[in-house]
Each structure stands twice: as structure tokens, then as C-alpha cells.
Design a protein around this motif. Structure first.
Motif, mmCIF file in Angstrom:
data_model
loop_
_atom_site.group_PDB
_atom_site.id
_atom_site.type_symbol
_atom_site.label_atom_id
_atom_site.label_comp_id
_atom_site.label_asym_id
_atom_site.label_seq_id
_atom_site.Cartn_x
_atom_site.Cartn_y
_atom_site.Cartn_z
ATOM 1 N N ALA A 169 12.332 10.624 -0.554
ATOM 2 C CA ALA A 169 11.908 11.924 -1.249
ATOM 3 C C ALA A 169 12.998 12.943 -1.138
ATOM 4 O O ALA A 169 13.180 13.665 -2.208
ATOM 5 N N THR A 170 13.886 12.926 -0.179
ATOM 6 C CA THR A 170 14.797 14.088 -0.332
ATOM 7 C C THR A 170 15.843 13.796 -1.271
ATOM 8 O O THR A 170 16.167 14.859 -1.877
ATOM 9 N N THR A 171 16.361 12.778 -1.785
ATOM 10 C CA THR A 171 17.326 12.381 -2.414
ATOM 11 C C THR A 171 16.841 12.678 -3.817
ATOM 12 O O THR A 171 17.281 13.390 -4.802
ATOM 13 N N ARG A 221 0.681 -1.178 -0.129
ATOM 14 C CA ARG A 221 -0.053 0.005 0.013
ATOM 15 C C ARG A 221 0.959 1.141 0.063
ATOM 16 O O ARG A 221 0.696 2.166 -0.722
ATOM 17 N N THR A 222 1.856 1.203 0.852
ATOM 18 C CA THR A 222 2.944 2.211 0.658
ATOM 19 C C THR A 222 3.612 2.543 -0.501
ATOM 20 O O THR A 222 3.578 3.785 -0.833
ATOM 21 N N ILE A 223 3.909 1.563 -1.274
ATOM 22 C CA ILE A 223 4.592 1.623 -2.489
ATOM 23 C C ILE A 223 3.479 2.295 -3.567
ATOM 24 O O ILE A 223 3.822 3.044 -4.336
ATOM 25 N N ALA A 224 2.321 1.653 -3.282
ATOM 26 C CA ALA A 224 1.210 2.126 -4.317
ATOM 27 C C ALA A 224 1.080 3.556 -4.008
ATOM 28 O O ALA A 224 0.904 4.386 -5.078
ATOM 29 N N ASN A 225 0.903 4.132 -2.937
ATOM 30 C CA ASN A 225 0.640 5.522 -2.402
ATOM 31 C C ASN A 225 1.953 6.191 -3.218
ATOM 32 O O ASN A 225 1.760 7.102 -3.932
ATOM 33 N N THR A 226 3.227 5.628 -2.837
ATOM 34 C CA THR A 226 4.259 6.270 -3.384
ATOM 35 C C THR A 226 4.379 6.563 -4.898
ATOM 36 O O THR A 226 4.758 7.541 -5.529
ATOM 37 N N THR A 260 1.640 6.449 -6.964
ATOM 38 C CA THR A 260 0.877 7.514 -7.216
ATOM 39 C C THR A 260 1.227 8.870 -7.080
ATOM 40 O O THR A 260 0.893 9.670 -7.855
ATOM 41 N N LEU A 261 1.819 9.129 -5.598
ATOM 42 C CA LEU A 261 2.085 10.492 -5.648
ATOM 43 C C LEU A 261 3.271 11.207 -6.370
ATOM 44 O O LEU A 261 3.735 12.143 -6.441
ATOM 45 N N THR A 262 4.159 10.283 -6.800
ATOM 46 C CA THR A 262 5.373 10.547 -7.302
ATOM 47 C C THR A 262 5.233 10.386 -9.079
ATOM 48 O O THR A 262 6.201 10.544 -9.773
ATOM 49 N N GLU A 263 4.291 10.297 -9.499
ATOM 50 C CA GLU A 263 3.852 10.114 -10.864
ATOM 51 C C GLU A 263 4.555 11.513 -11.677
ATOM 52 O O GLU A 263 5.375 11.144 -12.487
#
Lengths: 172, 153
Positions: free
Chosen positions: B76-78, A55-60, A62-65
Motif C-alpha cells: 500500500a505505501t508504495t 481471501r486477502t487478495i480478493a479483499n485487496t 476490492t479495496l484497491t479498485e
């Protein structure tokens, strides 16, 4: 001892053995159940951990698209290599230097991402050559310049050699 | 009390005290007490054993194996630092390239006719737009303009 006493004692002994057997069976059963419970709880905790991680990776993801898209633009793909060379040649023409490609090779390694090794021989006025080198230095790609030399070859004519190694992003 | 009576009393007393006492084969009070004490002892021992056994069964810790779990590799920081670095490089590159594009737009038609006139125009353009370039490029521009090497710009 009377006969009645012996009978009573025998029955009591049999009962005691039966109760002991039941008690031992219960202990063994509880122990085996405990092992199964530990196994199940471990599996459940691992699944829960994996679920949280996923779930954390999925959120990441999505958020980092947007960031990934931007970062992706700073990496060359294999199909972009030709256009990259063309871009460099166009840059040379824009800046006003003569350019000759001296090296062009795709290097693939198992431990590191593949890279495009290029070498250019540049000729032009000093400011133009320096400017071209500066442009190569600030190329908006994940790259490095292992070699860069500039020397004067003639009056008002400078010559430079530069090698650029650009990381090729593996296609997923 | 005369002497004979006293002697008789002591004789009786001593005879009674030396008498061998034979325990009774069944004493209800004693047996019941013994039975109760043993029962209480058994119950206490069983209770303690059950208590410890219960705790040994109930209290256990689950040790997780991390090999199957994929850790989140995103830092994120990197990534932000890298993105910022690439942005700056991109801006510098676009500035250099953009300036060159501007120059070419001016140079191309003029150079065909007169190199000297074209160069002057180019230098003016550079001086107007050097605020976005690096110091190195500025110094090169300045030196080239002062020394008359203008064809490259």
C-alpha cells in the motif's frame, strides 16, 4: 517337566507369539496411519493457507479498485498510442511550437512491459520550447525521457530534440 | 553343664552348620514374587514404550511448501507514493496545459489582427496565473516579458 507343564508352556508361547504379532501389526498400522495423517494435515494446512491468501487478495482487489482505476489512467494501453501522439501534437499546437515526430516505435521485450518510443523535434520560441519540454516532463504517464536537448537555431528561435519512452500497460 | 554335654552340643552344632541345604524345587512364595516382579517390569516397560510411541505418533509438525501459495504483492505505501507522484505530475501537466489553453483562447483571435496587442494580453494572463506553475516557467515568463519576447506566450 510333566506333560501338563509342556502343554501349558506351549499354549503360553503360542499366545505370546500371537500377541507379539498383533502388537507389531498395530505398530506398523499406526505408523502408516501417521504418514497418512501427516499428508492429510499438510494438504489441509496448504489449502487453508491458499484460502487465506486468496481471501486477502480478493479483499485487496476490492479495496484497491479506485486506486487501480486511477493508476490505470497513468498508463497507456496499446490502443491509446495513436491518441497519445495526437495529444502531444495538440499540446504542441496549444503551447505554440512546431513539432515533428522523428521516431515512433513500439518496443516489446519479454522481461519488461512493452513501451512506445517516440522522438520529437520541437521548434519555437525559447519559453514555448521550454514549456513544451516541461509539459513532456510532467506527462501523467509512466514514462521516461532518455534524451532532451534544447539549442538556439536562430534569432528568437529555439530548437529541441526530445525522446519519450512511455510504458504500455499490457492488456489483460 | 559338664564337659561331655558341652562337647556334644558343639558337635551337633557344627554338624548342622556343615549340612548341605537342598533348595526346595517349588516355593510358592518365591515363584509368585518372581512372577509379580516380572509382570510389573513388563507392564512398566510396555507403558514406557507405549508412551514414547504415542508421543512419536501424535507430535509431528506440518511443514508447508510455499511454492503453491501466491503472496499478496500489494504494498500500500508504495502504491500510495506512486499515486501521489502521478497526481502531482498530472497537476503540473494540467497547470501547464491549462495555462496554454487559456492563452490560446486569448491569443488566437488577437494574433490574427495584431501580434503586438495579442502579446500584451497574453503576458497579462500569464502574470495573473503564474502562481500555479513552476519557478522555471515563471522565470521564463519574466525574462520573456522583460526582453520583449512575447510571441510564444
Amino acid at each position: 517337566m510333566t506333560k501338563k507343564t509342556v502343554t501349558t508352556l506351549s499354549i503360553a508361547t503360542v499366545y505370546a507369539f500371537i500377541l507379539c504379532a498383533i502388537f507389531l501389526y498395530a505398530v506398523v498400522t499406526v505408523q502408516s496411519e501417521k504418514a497418512e495423517v501427516i499428508s492429510l494435515r499438510t494438504t489441509k494446512a496448504e489449502q487453508l493457507q491458499k484460502e487465506v491468501s486468496a481471501r486477502t487478495i480478493a479483499n485487496t482487489v476490492t479495496l484497491t479498485e479506485a486506486v487501480r482505476k486511477e493508476m490505470g489512467s497513468y498508463f497507456l494501453t496499446e490502443k491509446d498510442t495513436i491518441s497519445f501522439i495526437a495529444d502531444i501534437e495538440k499540446l504542441a499546437a496549444v503551447i505554440g511550437v512546431k513539432i515533428e515526430t522523428t521516431n515512433l516505435a513500439m518496443v516489446a521485450a519479454s522481461s519488461t512491459p512493452s513501451s512506445l518510443q517516440t522522438g520529437f523535434s520541437v521548434q519555437g520560441s525559447r519559453p514555448a520550447v521550454l514549456r513544451f519540454m516541461k509539459a513532456l516532463e510532467t506527462l501523467p504517464y509512466h514514462n521516461r525521457l532518455p534524451k532532451l536537448t534544447v539549442e538556439r537555431s536562430a534569432e528568437n528561435l529555439w530548437q529541441g530534440q526530445v525522446e519519450v519512452v512511455v510504458t504500455i500497460m499490457p492488456t489483460v | 553343664m559338664n564337659k561331655n554335654n558341652l562337647k556334644k552340643f558343639f558337635t551337633r552344632s557344627s554338624h548342622k552348620s556343615n549340612r548341605l541345604t537342598v533348595p526346595e524345587p517349588i516355593n510358592a512364595n518365591r515363584e509368585w514374587s518372581l512372577g509379580l516382579v516380572m509382570t510389573v517390569l513388563f507392564v512398566c516397560a510396555g507403558g514406557l514404550m507405549s508412551y514414547f510411541f504415542y508421543h512419536s505418533v501424535v507430535s509431528f509438525s506440518v511443514s508447508l511448501n510455499d511454492s503453491g501459495v501466491v503472496r499478496n504483492p500489494y504494498v500500500a505505501t508504495t502504491v500510495d507514493e506512486a499515486t501521489e507522484l502521478f497526481r502531482q505530475r498530472n497537476e503540473a501537466y494540467q497547470a501547464i496545459r491549462g495555462k496554454a489553453d487559456d492563452l490560446v483562447e486569448i491569443v488566437t483571435p488577437v494574433v490574427e489582427e495584431s501580434t503586438v496587442v495579442g502579446s500584451e494580453i497574453i503576458i497579462d494572463e500569464i502574470n495573473q496565473s503564474t502562481s500555479t506553475t513552476t519557478e522555471e516557467v515563471e522565470s521564463v515568463a519574466a525574462s520573456s516579458s522583460s526582453s520583449g519576447i512575447q510571441s510564444a506566450w
